[in-house]
Design a protein around this motif. Sequence first.
Motif, short mmCIF file in Angstrom:
data_model
loop_
_atom_site.label_atom_id
_atom_site.label_comp_id
_atom_site.label_asym_id
_atom_site.label_seq_id
_atom_site.Cartn_x
_atom_site.Cartn_y
_atom_site.Cartn_z
N ASP A 220 0.79 -1.22 0.00
CA ASP A 220 0.00 0.00 0.00
C ASP A 220 0.83 1.28 0.00
O ASP A 220 0.34 2.34 -0.36
CB ASP A 220 -0.94 0.02 1.22
CG ASP A 220 -1.98 -1.07 1.16
OD1 ASP A 220 -2.32 -1.60 2.22
OD2 ASP A 220 -2.44 -1.39 0.06
N GLN B 15 -3.80 5.29 -6.51
CA GLN B 15 -5.09 4.66 -6.77
C GLN B 15 -6.14 5.75 -6.96
O GLN B 15 -6.22 6.70 -6.17
CB GLN B 15 -5.49 3.74 -5.62
CG GLN B 15 -6.75 2.94 -5.88
CD GLN B 15 -7.12 2.05 -4.69
OE1 GLN B 15 -7.71 2.52 -3.72
NE2 GLN B 15 -6.77 0.77 -4.77
N THR C 206 -11.30 2.55 -6.26
CA THR C 206 -11.17 1.44 -5.32
C THR C 206 -11.72 0.16 -5.94
O THR C 206 -12.46 0.20 -6.93
CB THR C 206 -11.94 1.73 -4.02
OG1 THR C 206 -13.36 1.70 -4.31
CG2 THR C 206 -11.56 3.08 -3.44
N GLU D 86 -15.37 2.93 -6.25
CA GLU D 86 -15.49 4.30 -5.75
C GLU D 86 -14.36 5.16 -6.31
O GLU D 86 -13.19 4.79 -6.21
CB GLU D 86 -15.44 4.31 -4.23
CG GLU D 86 -15.55 5.70 -3.61
CD GLU D 86 -15.37 5.69 -2.10
OE1 GLU D 86 -15.43 6.77 -1.49
OE2 GLU D 86 -15.16 4.58 -1.55
N ILE E 245 -11.76 7.96 -6.19
CA ILE E 245 -11.02 8.65 -5.15
C ILE E 245 -10.38 9.91 -5.74
O ILE E 245 -9.80 9.87 -6.83
CB ILE E 245 -9.90 7.75 -4.57
CG1 ILE E 245 -10.48 6.45 -4.04
CG2 ILE E 245 -9.15 8.48 -3.48
CD1 ILE E 245 -9.42 5.46 -3.62
N ASP F 208 -1.53 1.24 -8.55
CA ASP F 208 -2.44 0.09 -8.48
C ASP F 208 -2.67 -0.40 -9.90
O ASP F 208 -3.37 0.23 -10.69
CB ASP F 208 -3.76 0.53 -7.84
CG ASP F 208 -4.74 -0.62 -7.65
OD1 ASP F 208 -4.58 -1.68 -8.31
OD2 ASP F 208 -5.68 -0.47 -6.85
N ASP G 136 -6.19 -0.74 -11.47
CA ASP G 136 -6.97 0.49 -11.58
C ASP G 136 -6.60 1.17 -12.90
O ASP G 136 -5.55 1.78 -13.03
CB ASP G 136 -6.63 1.40 -10.39
CG ASP G 136 -7.33 2.75 -10.42
OD1 ASP G 136 -7.97 3.08 -11.44
OD2 ASP G 136 -7.22 3.48 -9.42
N LYS H 176 -10.23 -7.86 -6.33
CA LYS H 176 -9.68 -6.62 -6.89
C LYS H 176 -9.70 -6.62 -8.41
O LYS H 176 -9.00 -5.85 -9.05
CB LYS H 176 -8.24 -6.42 -6.40
CG LYS H 176 -8.09 -6.45 -4.89
CD LYS H 176 -6.61 -6.40 -4.50
CE LYS H 176 -6.43 -6.57 -3.00
NZ LYS H 176 -4.99 -6.59 -2.61
N ARG I 194 -14.06 -3.73 -11.23
CA ARG I 194 -13.85 -2.42 -10.63
C ARG I 194 -14.45 -1.32 -11.52
O ARG I 194 -15.17 -0.44 -11.04
CB ARG I 194 -12.36 -2.18 -10.43
CG ARG I 194 -12.05 -0.89 -9.70
CD ARG I 194 -10.56 -0.72 -9.45
NE ARG I 194 -9.96 -1.88 -8.78
CZ ARG I 194 -8.83 -1.82 -8.09
NH1 ARG I 194 -8.19 -0.67 -7.96
NH2 ARG I 194 -8.33 -2.90 -7.54
#
Length: 369
Positions: A4, A9, A12, A16, A18, A222, A225, A280, A285
């Motif tokens: 992390d 990212q 999520t 969502e 961000i 990420d 993503d 994930k 996503r």
Amino acid sequence: MSTDRNLIQLVTPAGERISHPEFDPWVKDIGDEQLCSLYEDLTVIRRIDVEATALQRQGELGLWPPLLGQEAAQVGSGRALREDDFVFSSYRENGVAYCRGVDLTDITRVWRGTASSGWDPYTVNMATPQIIIGAQTLHATGYAMGIQNDGADSVAVTYFGDGATSEGDVNEAMVFAASFQAPVVFFCSNNHWAISEPVRLQSHIQIADRAAGFGIPSLRVDGNDVLAVMAATRVALDRARHGGGPTFIEAVTYRMGPHTTADDPTRYRDANELEDWAAKDPILRVKALLERKGLLTDRVQQHVHDKAESVARELRSGCIGMPDPEPMDIFKHVYSEPNSWLDRQQDHYARYLASFGDPAGATSEEGAR
């Protein structure tokens, strides 16, 4: 090893969006229509991968390197490129090849065994896949130095896996890139497994942190993503275009399938780890993001489904309908110009084929001698 720290990212796993002040501006042009287009790309590329895997299981391909789970890393970066940028990839970047416009049949040629290469690199500005681990990074750096000499603002981008970072070629390429501030992006798809070796054996620090030792700035994103990958790639490309030199991107993703269709990952991988990463999933996503925005209509879903199925049919038809090469074709494209050494081998092989009483393979001028 934490996954992390400093991870870029923008979306999520739950879909969502961000806010990220530093990277949001790099994807501000990605509106509703573009999001739907990215969802289509991700879905189509997974469908290509599933179809090619089925073709291998059915004996139509000798081997196939699945990219299941890595779609966002390839689409996000591939769609960030300019037409005049040049890609040097490993054997797994079939999603990038799709984004660059490589013909679907050409993607499968080398895996069917009908050609030693897949396509003309200069028609799509993407070199054919490199099987030798990490060698493409040297090619990319050399090409980038050529861009410098030409005074152009295009960029060379090279893709490789986490395991390749342990290869000398990758490290040597980074030395040259840093020394000459070459406009090259090193894109590492950290899918956590170098065949059966986990990434924790490859490096006891974040892979992106290795770049600092060469004086190369890095980004850790990420890899599941698609928006974050696109933003990070655009940052790196912009830096290279304006004389900032190389950038190292570590896209943290996961190889959901085997290393190749000859591999059995259940022998070395914990099923719980696979389950964790399945949550994930890069496609789910974006799908969740579209649902949150009210964009995933029946019409959109039907269009994406139809496109994916159409591409799969085209891939299968092109693969199965591919003609077998003539025996003497093995001598084509070995050298840029004819030479006596190759002519002699070609002549010997033609006479060997003729010894079977069927000179069908000896159809070239040299073979007819």
